[in-house]
Motif scaffolding. Structure first.
Motif, short mmCIF file in Angstrom:
data_model
loop_
_atom_site.label_atom_id
_atom_site.label_comp_id
_atom_site.label_asym_id
_atom_site.label_seq_id
_atom_site.Cartn_x
_atom_site.Cartn_y
_atom_site.Cartn_z
N ALA A 47 3.34 22.87 3.25
CA ALA A 47 4.77 23.12 3.02
C ALA A 47 5.09 23.01 1.54
O ALA A 47 5.89 22.20 1.12
CB ALA A 47 5.61 22.14 3.82
N ALA A 49 6.36 25.50 -0.37
CA ALA A 49 7.50 26.32 -0.79
C ALA A 49 8.43 26.54 0.40
O ALA A 49 8.04 26.28 1.54
CB ALA A 49 7.03 27.65 -1.34
N LYS A 50 9.61 27.04 0.13
CA LYS A 50 10.61 27.21 1.19
C LYS A 50 10.22 28.32 2.16
O LYS A 50 10.79 28.45 3.22
CB LYS A 50 11.98 27.56 0.59
CG LYS A 50 12.67 26.38 -0.06
CD LYS A 50 14.11 26.72 -0.41
CE LYS A 50 14.21 27.73 -1.54
NZ LYS A 50 13.71 27.25 -2.85
N ASP A 101 11.80 17.48 -0.23
CA ASP A 101 11.39 18.86 -0.48
C ASP A 101 10.55 19.37 0.68
O ASP A 101 10.72 20.48 1.17
CB ASP A 101 10.51 18.94 -1.74
CG ASP A 101 11.34 18.80 -3.00
OD1 ASP A 101 12.56 19.03 -2.91
OD2 ASP A 101 10.77 18.44 -4.05
N ASN A 105 11.15 22.58 3.11
CA ASN A 105 10.18 23.66 3.15
C ASN A 105 9.71 23.95 4.57
O ASN A 105 9.55 25.10 4.96
CB ASN A 105 8.99 23.32 2.27
CG ASN A 105 9.34 23.31 0.80
OD1 ASN A 105 10.39 23.80 0.41
ND2 ASN A 105 8.48 22.74 -0.02
#
Length: 420
Positions: A47, A49-50, A101, A105
């Motif tokens: 995970a 990046a989004k 974060d 993500n």
RNA sequence: GGGGGAAUGUCCCGAGCGGCAAAGGGGGCGGACUGUAAAUCCGCUGGCUAAGCCUUCGUAGGUUCGAGUCCUACUUCCCCCA
């Protein structure tokens, strides 16, 4: 890859025919499992990046074929391993992501799988799993005694991912060094929980996967299997998945279906056949026919590639809309009303709206300065007429029949400006 | 713990006698040629209310008419010795 091997299972037959296979630890053994519908398989997705991007699409397609050929796919979210960071194929350490974060993500990434796999409780239904579930609870000393004892540092040092860093005298932190152990442990844990026998991944994952097979043997899972896909580059050698705007994201809010369609439409000639096999589900004889098209006829094949690939991700309807927008824009040269658009207060247009500002507002250029440079280079057009004077203004007289003004940067990027 | 090096245009790599908006490359963007391809050639690749002004070379000070360049301290990274 073994060329003499004749698969009996649909799964391996399809994967080999369509070019998904780079290496496999044991074709015959895996073939038997797949034929019996017992090849429950996982692929891990970190995970970081989004959204996932096209680089992960090969892996997703492999899971899709696995399901279509009667086996159970398990996409694994690396909620736990992302906290550590995979050194494979990386020169430098990854940035350490915060737990917040990672959570965000994961949510973004999940939404993509639903489009490619059928989820549920049935025998071949996909299940989404997160390795945070077991990794975050691990007790360090216990883990060392039960799992760590099976790892040989001597052997880990000889693995590509580690050796490369050492040879280049690049730092490899102890944190990253452990990534392999955790991924191996995932494999074993998933075998216990879901009866997983196969792990797939990109070719850079080979070392990590094989080390999981080893760990499994020592911890009594029985035989596990590895299968990797080739690293994808374009025919001219560039890494797959970059465009003008950056990465080719799969989430629609990060890359519109139209832009996604365009990405496939702009495929190099030499890649068309390979990509049709990997990223669409068209029958092979159809693909062979398309691939054989010569000269500018290959463009028909590229449109089909774009339609099919976009259809799989964003749905048939979105794909057709994108195709229609592209047809109007490129083949008829008219401003399709489905192009991206911006709105400007009517009063500003009546007063004469500066071209430079208009292009900045449309997001086609980053600043007035860049707009000026583009004017000098002949890159900006208003209603298809090149802008030659940076002081020019857009007025009501420029509105076309639909009441919009077409702003273009280069041949391919267009935005409509509408009065509000 | 001791000694030695390094951080440059917010995409990356990288040159830079005290006069520098700062060489060169990669990448990217645009133009030409094409087929919305590739290859090739050309131009551009800090901001602005633009013959001028403003902001940039790890951070903070200092020397100087003038600092990316010299000095001091700090931060981070690398190497060698222990």
């Amino acid at each position: 890859m073994s060329t003499t091997f004749k698969p009996k299972s649909d799964f391996l037959r399809v994967l080999i025919e369509r070019g998904y296979v780079h290496q496999c630890s044991d074709f015959e053994g895996l073939d038997a499992k797949a034929k019996a519908g017992e090849a429950t398989t996982y692929i891990g997705f970190d995970a970081t990046a989004k959204s996932l991007h096209v680089g992960s699409l090969v892996q997703i397609m492999m899971l899709r074929w696995l399901q279509k050929t009667g086996n159970k796919p398990i996409p694994l979210m690396g909620g736990g391993t992302t906290m550590v960071g995979d050194p494979s194929g990386r020169d430098e350490s990854r940035k350490v992501l915060t737990p917040a974060d990672i959570e965000a993500n994961k949510a973004g990434i999940r939404s993509v799988f639903v489009k490619f796999l059928t989820f549920g409780d049935g025998a071949t239904d996909a299940v989404m799993v997160d390795n945070a579930e077991w990794l975050l609870k691990l007790n360090y000393v216990e883990f060392l005694r039960e799992v760590g004892r099976h790892f040989s540092v001597n052997r880990m040092l000889s693995m590509d991912s580690v050796r490369m860093r050492i040879e280049r005298e690049q730092e490899l932190s102890f944190l990253e060094f452990n990534y392999m152990c955790l991924q191996s442990y995932d494999f074993v844990e998933l075998h216990k929980r879901y009866g997983i026998v196969l792990q797939m991944g990109g070719s850079d994952q080979w070392g990590n996967i094989v080390s999981g097979i080893d760990l499994g043997r020592r911890m009594g899972t029985g035989q596990l299997y590895a299968l990797t896909s080739p690293l994808l580059t374009t025919a001219s050698g560039a890494k797959m998945g970059k465009t003008a705007a950056g990465a080719v994201w799969l989430n629609a809010d990060m890359l519109s279906p139209y832009d996604y369609w365009q990405f496939w439409r702009n495929t190099e000639d030499g890649d068309v056949g390979r990509f049709l096999k990997l990223f669409t589900e068209l029958p092979l004889d159809e693909i062979a026919r398309l691939e054989a098209l010569g000269g500018s006829e290959i463009n028909e094949a590229k449109k089909i590639l774009a339609n099919e690939a976009t259809g799989l991700l964003h749905g048939r309807e979105a794909a057709e809309r994108a195709a229609e927008t592209a047809r109007k824009t490129f083949e008829e040269g008219v401003a399709a009303d489905t192009l991206p658009s911006i709105e400007v207060p009517r009063a500003e247009i009546d007063a004469g709206y500066g071209v430079l500002g208009a292009f900045v507002a449309a997001g086609l250029v980053a600043s007035n300065g860049e707009a000026r440079r583009q004017v000098k280079g002949g890159g900006l057009r208003v209603n298809d007429a090149p802008v030659t004077d940076e002081r020019a203004v857009i007025t009501a007289a420029d509105l076309n029949a639909d009441g919009a003004v077409k702003l273009s940067l280069g041949r391919k990027r267009h935005v409509l400006l509408r009065p509000r």
